[in-house]
Design an enzyme around this catalytic site. Structure first.
Site, PDB file in Angstrom:
ATOM      1  N   TYR A 106       0.785  -1.146   0.011  1.00  0.00           N
ATOM      2  CA  TYR A 106       0.108   0.018   0.045  1.00  0.00           C
ATOM      3  C   TYR A 106       1.040   1.230   0.046  1.00  0.00           C
ATOM      4  CZ  TYR A 106      -3.853  -3.404   1.210  1.00  0.00           C
ATOM      5  OH  TYR A 106      -4.656  -4.390   1.224  1.00  0.00           O
ATOM      6  N   ASP A 140     -18.749 -27.436  -1.704  1.00  0.00           N
ATOM      7  CA  ASP A 140     -17.760 -27.355  -0.757  1.00  0.00           C
ATOM      8  C   ASP A 140     -18.063 -27.479   0.641  1.00  0.00           C
ATOM      9  OD1 ASP A 140     -18.452 -24.547  -0.654  1.00  0.00           O
ATOM     10  OD2 ASP A 140     -16.528 -23.982  -1.403  1.00  0.00           O
TER      11      ASP A 140
HETATM   12  P1  FAD Z   1     -20.185 -35.659   3.585  1.00  0.00           P
HETATM   13  O1  FAD Z   1     -18.883 -34.999   4.144  1.00  0.00           O
HETATM   14  O2  FAD Z   1     -19.904 -36.560   2.377  1.00  0.00           O
HETATM   15  O3  FAD Z   1     -20.843 -36.506   4.371  1.00  0.00           O
HETATM   16  C1  FAD Z   1     -21.867 -37.294   4.386  1.00  0.00           C
HETATM   17  C2  FAD Z   1     -21.946 -38.325   5.497  1.00  0.00           C
HETATM   18  O4  FAD Z   1     -23.050 -39.129   5.484  1.00  0.00           O
HETATM   19  C3  FAD Z   1     -20.829 -39.400   5.643  1.00  0.00           C
HETATM   20  O5  FAD Z   1     -20.189 -39.207   6.752  1.00  0.00           O
HETATM   21  C4  FAD Z   1     -21.458 -40.742   5.457  1.00  0.00           C
HETATM   22  O6  FAD Z   1     -20.921 -41.873   6.181  1.00  0.00           O
HETATM   23  C5  FAD Z   1     -22.828 -40.565   6.018  1.00  0.00           C
HETATM   24  N1  FAD Z   1     -23.895 -41.225   5.217  1.00  0.00           N
HETATM   25  C6  FAD Z   1     -24.266 -41.532   4.051  1.00  0.00           C
HETATM   26  N2  FAD Z   1     -25.228 -42.241   4.029  1.00  0.00           N
HETATM   27  C7  FAD Z   1     -25.809 -42.727   5.183  1.00  0.00           C
HETATM   28  C8  FAD Z   1     -26.781 -43.155   5.710  1.00  0.00           C
HETATM   29  N3  FAD Z   1     -27.786 -43.789   5.006  1.00  0.00           N
HETATM   30  N4  FAD Z   1     -26.875 -43.496   7.286  1.00  0.00           N
HETATM   31  C9  FAD Z   1     -25.861 -43.038   7.875  1.00  0.00           C
HETATM   32  N5  FAD Z   1     -24.718 -42.166   7.739  1.00  0.00           N
HETATM   33  C10 FAD Z   1     -24.798 -41.926   6.041  1.00  0.00           C
HETATM   34  N6  FAD Z   1     -14.181 -28.480   1.075  1.00  0.00           N
HETATM   35  C11 FAD Z   1     -13.805 -27.254   1.464  1.00  0.00           C
HETATM   36  O7  FAD Z   1     -14.576 -26.484   1.388  1.00  0.00           O
HETATM   37  N7  FAD Z   1     -12.563 -26.904   1.448  1.00  0.00           N
HETATM   38  C12 FAD Z   1     -11.501 -27.883   1.464  1.00  0.00           C
HETATM   39  O8  FAD Z   1     -10.259 -27.617   1.508  1.00  0.00           O
HETATM   40  C13 FAD Z   1     -11.838 -29.190   1.088  1.00  0.00           C
HETATM   41  N8  FAD Z   1     -10.976 -30.186   1.118  1.00  0.00           N
HETATM   42  C14 FAD Z   1     -11.328 -31.302   0.769  1.00  0.00           C
HETATM   43  C15 FAD Z   1     -10.374 -32.290   0.786  1.00  0.00           C
HETATM   44  C16 FAD Z   1     -10.722 -33.650   0.265  1.00  0.00           C
HETATM   45  C17 FAD Z   1      -9.735 -34.755   0.339  1.00  0.00           C
HETATM   46  C18 FAD Z   1     -12.251 -34.064   0.201  1.00  0.00           C
HETATM   47  C19 FAD Z   1     -12.511 -35.357  -0.198  1.00  0.00           C
HETATM   48  C20 FAD Z   1     -13.232 -33.025   0.297  1.00  0.00           C
HETATM   49  C21 FAD Z   1     -12.774 -31.767   0.490  1.00  0.00           C
HETATM   50  N9  FAD Z   1     -13.644 -30.874   0.700  1.00  0.00           N
HETATM   51  C22 FAD Z   1     -13.112 -29.522   0.993  1.00  0.00           C
HETATM   52  C23 FAD Z   1     -15.048 -31.101   0.344  1.00  0.00           C
HETATM   53  C24 FAD Z   1     -15.960 -31.252   1.682  1.00  0.00           C
HETATM   54  O9  FAD Z   1     -15.421 -32.001   2.539  1.00  0.00           O
HETATM   55  C25 FAD Z   1     -17.579 -31.457   1.276  1.00  0.00           C
HETATM   56  O10 FAD Z   1     -17.835 -30.452   0.654  1.00  0.00           O
HETATM   57  C26 FAD Z   1     -18.176 -31.781   2.506  1.00  0.00           C
HETATM   58  O11 FAD Z   1     -17.633 -32.843   3.423  1.00  0.00           O
HETATM   59  C27 FAD Z   1     -19.617 -31.974   2.240  1.00  0.00           C
HETATM   60  O12 FAD Z   1     -20.373 -32.324   3.360  1.00  0.00           O
HETATM   61  P2  FAD Z   1     -21.514 -33.217   3.784  1.00  0.00           P
HETATM   62  O13 FAD Z   1     -21.933 -33.280   5.029  1.00  0.00           O
HETATM   63  O14 FAD Z   1     -22.633 -32.604   2.619  1.00  0.00           O
HETATM   64  O15 FAD Z   1     -21.189 -34.712   3.198  1.00  0.00           O
HETATM   65  P1  NAP Z   2     -14.577 -30.429  -8.848  1.00  0.00           P
HETATM   66  O1  NAP Z   2     -13.729 -29.388  -8.126  1.00  0.00           O
HETATM   67  O2  NAP Z   2     -15.517 -30.411  -9.394  1.00  0.00           O
HETATM   68  O3  NAP Z   2     -13.640 -31.454 -10.077  1.00  0.00           O
HETATM   69  C1  NAP Z   2     -13.909 -32.518 -10.617  1.00  0.00           C
HETATM   70  C2  NAP Z   2     -12.859 -32.748 -11.710  1.00  0.00           C
HETATM   71  O4  NAP Z   2     -13.131 -33.721 -12.524  1.00  0.00           O
HETATM   72  C3  NAP Z   2     -12.501 -31.673 -12.672  1.00  0.00           C
HETATM   73  O5  NAP Z   2     -11.294 -31.652 -12.956  1.00  0.00           O
HETATM   74  C4  NAP Z   2     -13.362 -32.196 -13.980  1.00  0.00           C
HETATM   75  O6  NAP Z   2     -12.445 -31.620 -15.088  1.00  0.00           O
HETATM   76  C5  NAP Z   2     -13.406 -33.564 -13.619  1.00  0.00           C
HETATM   77  N1  NAP Z   2     -14.313 -34.557 -14.189  1.00  0.00           N
HETATM   78  C6  NAP Z   2     -15.671 -34.277 -13.897  1.00  0.00           C
HETATM   79  N2  NAP Z   2     -16.349 -35.005 -14.742  1.00  0.00           N
HETATM   80  C7  NAP Z   2     -15.406 -36.030 -15.172  1.00  0.00           C
HETATM   81  C8  NAP Z   2     -15.804 -37.153 -15.945  1.00  0.00           C
HETATM   82  N3  NAP Z   2     -16.881 -37.590 -16.305  1.00  0.00           N
HETATM   83  N4  NAP Z   2     -14.750 -37.653 -16.410  1.00  0.00           N
HETATM   84  C9  NAP Z   2     -13.557 -37.414 -16.242  1.00  0.00           C
HETATM   85  N5  NAP Z   2     -13.216 -36.330 -15.389  1.00  0.00           N
HETATM   86  C10 NAP Z   2     -14.315 -35.521 -14.985  1.00  0.00           C
HETATM   87  O7  NAP Z   2     -14.739 -31.685  -7.848  1.00  0.00           O
HETATM   88  P2  NAP Z   2     -13.720 -32.178  -6.818  1.00  0.00           P
HETATM   89  O8  NAP Z   2     -12.297 -31.984  -7.146  1.00  0.00           O
HETATM   90  O9  NAP Z   2     -14.186 -33.701  -6.658  1.00  0.00           O
HETATM   91  O10 NAP Z   2     -13.689 -31.352  -5.532  1.00  0.00           O
HETATM   92  C11 NAP Z   2     -15.255 -31.453  -4.845  1.00  0.00           C
HETATM   93  C12 NAP Z   2     -15.439 -30.431  -4.186  1.00  0.00           C
HETATM   94  O11 NAP Z   2     -14.638 -30.299  -3.039  1.00  0.00           O
HETATM   95  C13 NAP Z   2     -15.077 -29.181  -4.867  1.00  0.00           C
HETATM   96  O12 NAP Z   2     -16.218 -28.257  -5.162  1.00  0.00           O
HETATM   97  C14 NAP Z   2     -14.283 -28.238  -4.184  1.00  0.00           C
HETATM   98  O13 NAP Z   2     -14.696 -27.027  -4.023  1.00  0.00           O
HETATM   99  C15 NAP Z   2     -14.118 -28.882  -2.817  1.00  0.00           C
HETATM  100  N6  NAP Z   2     -12.755 -28.812  -2.366  1.00  0.00           N
HETATM  101  C16 NAP Z   2     -12.290 -27.826  -2.033  1.00  0.00           C
HETATM  102  C17 NAP Z   2     -10.673 -27.678  -1.939  1.00  0.00           C
HETATM  103  C18 NAP Z   2     -10.118 -26.578  -1.429  1.00  0.00           C
HETATM  104  O14 NAP Z   2      -8.842 -26.520  -1.375  1.00  0.00           O
HETATM  105  N7  NAP Z   2     -10.713 -25.346  -1.561  1.00  0.00           N
HETATM  106  C19 NAP Z   2     -10.143 -28.935  -1.791  1.00  0.00           C
HETATM  107  C20 NAP Z   2     -10.547 -30.212  -2.032  1.00  0.00           C
HETATM  108  C21 NAP Z   2     -12.147 -29.926  -2.587  1.00  0.00           C
HETATM  109  P3  NAP Z   2     -12.562 -32.157 -16.449  1.00  0.00           P
HETATM  110  O15 NAP Z   2     -14.329 -32.085 -16.696  1.00  0.00           O
HETATM  111  O16 NAP Z   2     -12.061 -30.895 -17.259  1.00  0.00           O
HETATM  112  O17 NAP Z   2     -11.849 -33.182 -16.859  1.00  0.00           O
END
Ligand code: FAD
Ligand code: NAP
Ligand code: SF4
Length: 681
Positions: free
Chosen positions: A170, A666
């Site tokens: 800034y 997310d």
């Molecule tokens: P989920 O987290 O999928 O939870 C659903 C739950 O329902 C599970 O525990 C499952 O066991 C349970 N369930 C399903 N069916 C049943 C049933 N019939 N009876 C009882 N239990 C059941 N998001 C971010 O915003 N920032 C991030 O940095 C980020 N990093 C991520 C990194 C990774 C590796 C992953 C995999 C995801 C990440 N996400 C991140 C995404 C985020 O975790 C999801 O958007 C979020 O967890 C979704 O929340 P949810 O409660 O809808 O579902």
């Molecule tokens: P995503 O961001 O929607 O990415 C999905 C990827 O899969 C894209 O690269 C897409 O690219 C590819 N894809 C989609 N359909 C496909 C198909 N039919 N065949 C092959 N490739 C396909 O979803 P995500 O990585 O699963 O993450 C899930 C959510 O978690 C995201 O919305 C994200 O916001 C959240 N998250 C956030 C963070 C964070 O640091 N903020 C970290 C992890 C997760 P192409 O279609 O170009 O191939």
């Protein structure tokens, strides 16, 4: 043990002579977007008052411009504008007369989003929109007078002090650094000339506000610029602003344009406070430190080792306005910890128009719009089943139970967390453990009946006679339709993250969204997570904390271990990879993976997977990736069969989180949606 015995340094008052701070934690300045909102003042008044009630010793507001050329946020240059600010100062002092509130005066200089922006020289910032207008002598005098006027008006508005920001790229900091100050008059050239303007600002402001007013100067103790400030310059600036009238010096790290992460979740807690500690030794006024201090124990350790007199917590106050009181009352396990994701705060600020909030606390900056009232007379508690203990189910259950409903939370898994149990295993995302600790505590505190290892179905839920069911069952990973997708070398990301299947030396990751990037981080990572070790972090980003070369980085090369694995991260789109990542953090993930040798491939058609590897067309040309493992990160689809069953059975049900909509889901959206439903159910 009470908080004041467990955190003796945090809860020691600080005497400034004419005034006293009741403890050593302050809420650092954050631009929230409320500064310029039509209904901003009443909303800011409640937002700050809630933090004052939460126990913080001092609050610094978001940046307020001293004139129109200084930036497009809130401005304070007229008595009429000062009247509006009285709403804020009155609310904070009514909440707790002991809490001090200071207004930050922010002149963004070359970063102001206006063609009228000004700077010492016409040097465009890499991240600025306009080439600034070089100030002439009259222009400099006008800026100095505007700072003094703004500070005097802040005092008239009831503030206890002002903070002047002399860092971050800034206006003031652009006078200090040679690459942005090309002047040859008394305001440029030698170091004495380059620091003249910031020091003069402090002198004029002190003259305008009198002696009994807090004046904080924010200094870049390490600006992370190649060719930035040398350590002796930092020291001489600190001593000069102290002599000119600053009665607190606050250390800042990094200009916004510097390619080093300083507050993201991959940065170790309190990584930078050692630099504040070095500066504190040569100053006489109290010194504030900051950056990735998110829990009271971290603040206590920083203060106890003498790194600072005061600790600034900014984002942690969005995440939990009651943080300080919880520490004081020995309830630190109830703190909703800032996970440093930036997703609802800085990504919104730097993304343009979206107002700031917090991923783990959607009430942040919405205090007047979203509340969780306890059930009143005539509002009987409902028996609510929540199916799924991921972020959406946990957030709903917590708020609904806190309001007075009887909540039973089901999850098929053996632990709460849903996908956060995957996220927390990614190196650099260790903070996600804190969110799960918080929710575990909320389950106990609010008497939520938790049934793990229990897959709920419509029959069970109907038999138990719940009044309503919240379906938070999340998602199922998408399995793309590719020949050979069932080949033994193919696995969904869940298996790779949980280590259910071995990952080979040569790996293709299909899909480069947030999860694809996280999986690339995991499989290319070796050794200790940089987020847990300051030395490793410093080596990876080319920082020398001990010897402090210019900017802290000049001549220090990052040393990132190349991965032993050959990793290909792929997507079908032709765009650059990582466009969907967070605005303020995506660049650092891309940089880390590039340095490790991860190959990013766009424009891929997946043809077939067989023993030879992954057969593709890349931009139309056939290419075989001879890989041992293929990890599928191709997005998700909603898991909502239960909802359909409940509807068919005539049971009142709601959908939240991934079960509602998997595309672009997310945790920010999942938690926000769940809290808003729980507020009205
Ligand atoms: P989920 O987290 O999928 O939870 C659903 C739950 O329902 C599970 O525990 C499952 O066991 C349970 N369930 C399903 N069916 C049943 C049933 N019939 N009876 C009882 N239990 C059941 N998001 C971010 O915003 N920032 C991030 O940095 C980020 N990093 C991520 C990194 C990774 C590796 C992953 C995999 C995801 C990440 N996400 C991140 C995404 C985020 O975790 C999801 O958007 C979020 O967890 C979704 O929340 P949810 O409660 O809808 O579902
Ligand atoms: P995503 O961001 O929607 O990415 C999905 C990827 O899969 C894209 O690269 C897409 O690219 C590819 N894809 C989609 N359909 C496909 C198909 N039919 N065949 C092959 N490739 C396909 O979803 P995500 O990585 O699963 O993450 C899930 C959510 O978690 C995201 O919305 C994200 O916001 C959240 N998250 C956030 C963070 C964070 O640091 N903020 C970290 C992890 C997760 P192409 O279609 O170009 O191939
Ligand atoms: Fe912290 Fe993330 Fe909330 Fe910002 S959005 S305050 S970084 S938890």
């Amino acid at each position: 043990m009470t908080g004041s015995t467990r955190y003796p340094h945090v809860f020691a008052p600080l005497d400034l002579g004419f005034t006293r701070l009741k403890n050593r934690i302050l809420m650092g300045s954050m631009h929230t977007g409320l500064e310029e909102a039509a209904d901003g003042f009443p909303r800011m008044a409640e937002y700050f008052a809630e933090r004052a009630r939460g126990g913080v010793g001092m609050i610094i507001t978001g940046g307020i411009a001293p004139n129109t050329e200084a930036g497009s946020g809130g401005k304070l240059s007229t008595p009429a504008e000062a009247e509006q600010h009285k709403l804020i100062t009155a609310a904070v002092h009514a909440a707790d007369p002991e809490v001090k509130i200071c207004m930050q005066i922010l002149h963004t200089g070359a970063l102001a989003g206006t063609a009228a922006c000004v700077a010492p020289s016409a040097v465009k910032s890499r991240i600025g929109r306009f080439t600034p207008n070089a100030l002439d002598e009259d222009g400099i005098e006008k800026q100095l007078a505007d700072f003094a006027n703004c500070a005097a008006l802040a005092r008239a508005a009831g503030y206890d002090g002002v903070e002047i920001i002399g860092s971050a790229g800034y206006l003031l900091s652009t006078f200090l650094v040679e690459k942005t100050n090309l002047r040859t008059d008394q305001w440029g050239g030698s170091w004495e000339n380059r620091m003249r303007f910031p020091v003069e600002v402090v002198r004029r402001v002190r003259a305008a506000v009198g002696e009994d007013f807090i004046l904080i100067f924010r200094i870049a103790a390490m600006d992370m610029l190649d060719g930035g400030l040398a350590w002796d310059e930092v020291v001489s600036l600190g001593q000069a602003v102290e002599a000119a009238g600053a009665n607190i010096i606050s250390t800042h790290f990094c200009w916004h344009e510097a390619p080093v992460p300083t507050i993201a979740t991959m940065v170790p807690r309190a990584a930078f406070t050692q630099v504040t500690g070095q500066l504190r030794k040569v100053l006489t006024v109290p010194v504030i430190t900051s950056n990735r201090i998110n829990m009271p124990a971290v603040a206590e350790a920083v203060l106890a080792r003498g790194d600072a007199d005061l600790v600034s917590m900014a984002r942690p106050m969005l995440a939990d306005p009651e943080l300080v009181n919880k520490a004081l009352q020995g309830r630190e396990d109830e703190i909703n910890t800032c996970i440093a994701c930036n997703q609802a705060c800085l990504d919104h600020t730097f993304g343009g128009r979206q107002q700031v909030s917090c991923l783990v606390n959607p009430r942040a900056c919405n205090e007047t719009l979203l509340s969780y009232p306890a059930l009143g007379a005539g509002q009987p508690a409902k028996r609510i089943a929540v199916v799924g203990a991921g972020p959406a189910g946990l957030a709903f259950a917590t708020v609904a139970a806190q309001r007075g409903h009887a909540v039973t939370l089901f999850d098929a898994a053996a632990e709460i967390g849903g996908q956060f149990n995957l996220a927390r295993r990614i190196p650099g995302k260790e903070e996600f453990n804190e969110t799960l600790r918080y929710y575990r505590r909320m389950i106990d505190l609010h008497g939520i009946a938790l049934r793990l290892n229990t897959r709920a179905d419509a029959g069970v839920l109907q038999a138990e006679g719940f009044d309503e069911v919240v379906v938070a069952t999340g998602i199922t990973p998408r399995q793309p339709d590719i020949a050979g997708i069932n080949h033994p070398k193919v696995m969904p990301y869940i298996d790779a993250i949980l280590g259910r299947k071995p990952v080979g030396r040569r790996v293709a990751i299909l899909g480069a969204g947030g999860i694809g990037f996280d999986v690339a981080e995991l499989v290319s990572h070796q050794g200790v997570s940089a987020a847990l070790d300051v030395e490793v972090f410093a080596r990876e980003w080319g920082i020398d904390f001990k010897n402090h070369p210019r900017g802290g980085v000049t001549g220090v090369l990052p040393q990132v271990a190349k991965s032993d694995r050959q990793v290909f991260l792929m997507q079908r789109k032709a765009d650059a990879l990582g466009k969907s990542l967070g605005r303020t953090t995506g660049w650092s993930h891309r940089m880390t993976l590039n340095r490790r040798g991860v190959v990013m491939v766009a424009g891929v058609d997946y043809l077939k997977i067989d023993d030879a590897g992954l057969h593709t067309l890349v931009n139309g040309e056939p290419r075989l990736f001879e890989v041992d493992s293929v990890i599928v990160c191709a997005g998700q689809t909603p898991l909502r069969a239960l909802y359909d069953e409940l509807q068919a059975a005539g049971i009142k049900a709601h959908l939240v989180g991934g079960a509602f909509e998997a595309a672009e889901l997310d945790a920010k959206r999942a938690i926000d949606q769940a809290c808003r439903l729980a507020a009205v159910v």
